[in-house]
Write a protein that holds these residues in place. Structure first.
Motif, mmCIF file in Angstrom:
data_model
loop_
_atom_site.group_PDB
_atom_site.id
_atom_site.type_symbol
_atom_site.label_atom_id
_atom_site.label_comp_id
_atom_site.label_asym_id
_atom_site.label_seq_id
_atom_site.Cartn_x
_atom_site.Cartn_y
_atom_site.Cartn_z
ATOM 1 N N VAL A 67 0.861 -1.188 0.000
ATOM 2 C CA VAL A 67 0.000 0.000 0.000
ATOM 3 C C VAL A 67 0.898 1.239 0.000
ATOM 4 O O VAL A 67 1.706 1.441 0.908
ATOM 5 N N LYS A 68 0.754 2.065 -1.036
ATOM 6 C CA LYS A 68 1.607 3.242 -1.224
ATOM 7 C C LYS A 68 0.802 4.533 -1.081
ATOM 8 O O LYS A 68 -0.433 4.534 -1.163
ATOM 9 N N GLY A 69 1.514 5.613 -0.897
ATOM 10 C CA GLY A 69 0.885 6.920 -0.790
ATOM 11 C C GLY A 69 0.476 7.473 -2.147
ATOM 12 O O GLY A 69 0.845 6.925 -3.196
ATOM 13 N N PRO A 70 -0.294 8.578 -2.165
ATOM 14 C CA PRO A 70 -0.778 9.170 -3.424
ATOM 15 C C PRO A 70 0.345 9.516 -4.390
ATOM 16 O O PRO A 70 0.194 9.340 -5.613
ATOM 17 N N LYS A 127 3.302 8.083 -4.948
ATOM 18 C CA LYS A 127 3.821 6.916 -5.668
ATOM 19 C C LYS A 127 2.777 6.342 -6.625
ATOM 20 O O LYS A 127 3.128 5.835 -7.695
ATOM 21 N N VAL A 128 1.507 6.422 -6.242
ATOM 22 C CA VAL A 128 0.450 5.941 -7.134
ATOM 23 C C VAL A 128 0.404 6.781 -8.401
ATOM 24 O O VAL A 128 0.331 6.256 -9.521
ATOM 25 N N ILE A 129 0.466 8.101 -8.242
ATOM 26 C CA ILE A 129 0.433 9.009 -9.400
ATOM 27 C C ILE A 129 1.673 8.819 -10.264
ATOM 28 O O ILE A 129 1.588 8.773 -11.503
ATOM 29 N N ALA A 130 2.834 8.682 -9.627
ATOM 30 C CA ALA A 130 4.070 8.483 -10.387
ATOM 31 C C ALA A 130 4.019 7.182 -11.178
ATOM 32 O O ALA A 130 4.458 7.129 -12.339
ATOM 33 N N TYR A 131 3.469 6.136 -10.586
ATOM 34 C CA TYR A 131 3.356 4.852 -11.283
ATOM 35 C C TYR A 131 2.414 4.979 -12.473
ATOM 36 O O TYR A 131 2.712 4.470 -13.562
ATOM 37 N N ALA A 132 1.282 5.651 -12.277
ATOM 38 C CA ALA A 132 0.322 5.837 -13.369
ATOM 39 C C ALA A 132 0.947 6.604 -14.524
ATOM 40 O O ALA A 132 0.746 6.280 -15.698
ATOM 41 N N LYS A 133 1.736 7.639 -14.207
ATOM 42 C CA LYS A 133 2.405 8.415 -15.258
ATOM 43 C C LYS A 133 3.429 7.560 -16.007
ATOM 44 O O LYS A 133 3.589 7.700 -17.224
ATOM 45 N N SER A 134 4.104 6.674 -15.281
ATOM 46 C CA SER A 134 5.104 5.830 -15.941
ATOM 47 C C SER A 134 4.453 4.893 -16.951
ATOM 48 O O SER A 134 5.049 4.565 -17.983
ATOM 49 N N LEU A 135 3.219 4.473 -16.667
ATOM 50 C CA LEU A 135 2.521 3.597 -17.612
ATOM 51 C C LEU A 135 2.203 4.335 -18.911
ATOM 52 O O LEU A 135 2.284 3.755 -19.996
ATOM 53 N N THR A 136 1.825 5.615 -18.795
ATOM 54 C CA THR A 136 1.494 6.386 -19.994
ATOM 55 C C THR A 136 2.719 6.661 -20.848
ATOM 56 O O THR A 136 2.604 6.945 -22.045
ATOM 57 N N LYS A 137 3.906 6.567 -20.252
ATOM 58 C CA LYS A 137 5.148 6.808 -20.989
ATOM 59 C C LYS A 137 5.786 5.513 -21.482
ATOM 60 O O LYS A 137 6.888 5.528 -22.039
ATOM 61 N N LEU A 191 -1.020 0.878 -8.235
ATOM 62 C CA LEU A 191 -2.411 0.923 -8.676
ATOM 63 C C LEU A 191 -3.144 -0.353 -8.286
ATOM 64 O O LEU A 191 -4.309 -0.328 -7.867
ATOM 65 N N GLY A 192 -2.460 -1.484 -8.441
ATOM 66 C CA GLY A 192 -3.072 -2.752 -8.053
ATOM 67 C C GLY A 192 -3.401 -2.790 -6.573
ATOM 68 O O GLY A 192 -4.396 -3.393 -6.157
ATOM 69 N N ALA A 193 -2.566 -2.125 -5.768
ATOM 70 C CA ALA A 193 -2.809 -2.079 -4.328
ATOM 71 C C ALA A 193 -4.134 -1.391 -4.021
ATOM 72 O O ALA A 193 -4.868 -1.812 -3.119
ATOM 73 N N LEU A 194 -4.445 -0.327 -4.778
ATOM 74 C CA LEU A 194 -5.723 0.357 -4.569
ATOM 75 C C LEU A 194 -6.880 -0.585 -4.830
ATOM 76 O O LEU A 194 -7.873 -0.593 -4.094
ATOM 77 N N SER A 195 -6.765 -1.390 -5.885
ATOM 78 C CA SER A 195 -7.813 -2.351 -6.215
ATOM 79 C C SER A 195 -7.977 -3.388 -5.118
ATOM 80 O O SER A 195 -9.093 -3.730 -4.722
ATOM 81 N N VAL A 196 -6.847 -3.887 -4.606
ATOM 82 C CA VAL A 196 -6.896 -4.903 -3.555
ATOM 83 C C VAL A 196 -7.561 -4.356 -2.299
ATOM 84 O O VAL A 196 -8.443 -4.992 -1.714
#
Length: 246
Positions: free
Chosen positions: A97-100, A102-112, A124-129
């Motif tokens: 479970v990560k803070g906002p 790291k979640v935003i940074a991970y999401a941005k890395s996917l778009t790149k 992101l998967g942690a949010l789903s879990v």
């Protein structure tokens, strides 16, 4: 990229067997819960078979099955919470479970196009879990207090409530199941997006427990000692039995 330029990969354990059992067991039981709530004829057939075999004296009916399957879901839920606190490394809430930020940074890395398989749940998967655990907990928790219109088919803890309050829990129970539908749909869509857009198979690791990672990726120890599993099962059984018999 030519074969000569290909990055060497190796297999790495990411999920212990209890996490995988919880995942697929929950998938099966939620399908059964939906089926009993919809009144599918399979449960009458199963009732008849069990009575013929002498295993039960009378059929349980759809709601009887619904309550019993719900207690199995509660058992799995208790175990997963225990395992999220004291279990294997990739199952611990504190590890995935990560803070906002790291979640935003991970999401941005996917778009790149910078996706790299992670050991365990991604931010992101942690949010789903977490969302699924909370909603499943709400679903089964409200079910314990539900009272139907006739006051006949009710949850095991409904005896502590007034009729109107029990009916309110019934409405919450139905609403939480709709929320669960939405989360399941989003979960499936995410798995498909990883498969076809990012070329990452998330289903196989949840079946085998391992996934391919690049050579040089950090080693992770994923262990499920039998004593810890047994303790978690004992705690989950004890709490479930307490709820059923209180």
């Amino acid at each position: 990229m030519t074969s000569a330029d290909a990055v060497p990969v190796r297999s790495q354990k990411v999920w212990d067997w209890t996490v995988r059992t919880f995942h697929w067991g929950l998938v099966f039981l939620i399908a059964c819960m939906w089926s009993t709530a919809e009144g599918h004829g399979i449960w009458e057939t199963l009732d008849g078979f069990m009575v013929e075999q002498g295993w039960i004296a009378y059929g349980w009916g759809e709601m009887g099955w619904h309550r019993r399957i719900g207690m199995l879901v509660l058992f799995l839920w208790f175990y997963r919470v225990y395992w999220g606190l004291f279990g294997a490394s990739t199952a611990k809430f504190s590890n995935f479970v990560k803070g906002p930020g790291k979640v935003i940074a991970y999401a941005k890395s996917l778009t790149k196009g910078n996706y790299k398989p992670s050991t365990g749940h991604s931010p992101l998967g942690a949010l789903s879990v977490v969302a699924l655990i909370l909603v499943v907990g709400t679903q089964v928790g409200t079910g314990l207090f539900t009272i139907d219109v006739n006051g006949l088919e009710s949850g095991p803890l409904s005896k502590f409530l007034e009729f109107d309050t029990g009916r309110l829990f019934s409405e919450f129970h139905e609403m939480s199941f709709r929320a669960l539908y939405i989360l399941i749909a989003l979960h499936v869509l995410a798995v498909l997006a990883y498969q076809f857009v990012l070329k990452a198979n998330l289903v196989r690791p949840m079946l085998t427990g391992s996934r391919k990672v690049e050579e040089g990726a950090p080693e992770k120890t994923v262990r499920a000692p039998l004593w810890n599993v047994a303790l978690g099962v004992a705690v989950a059984i004890g709490l479930t039995w307490l709820v059923w018999t209180i």
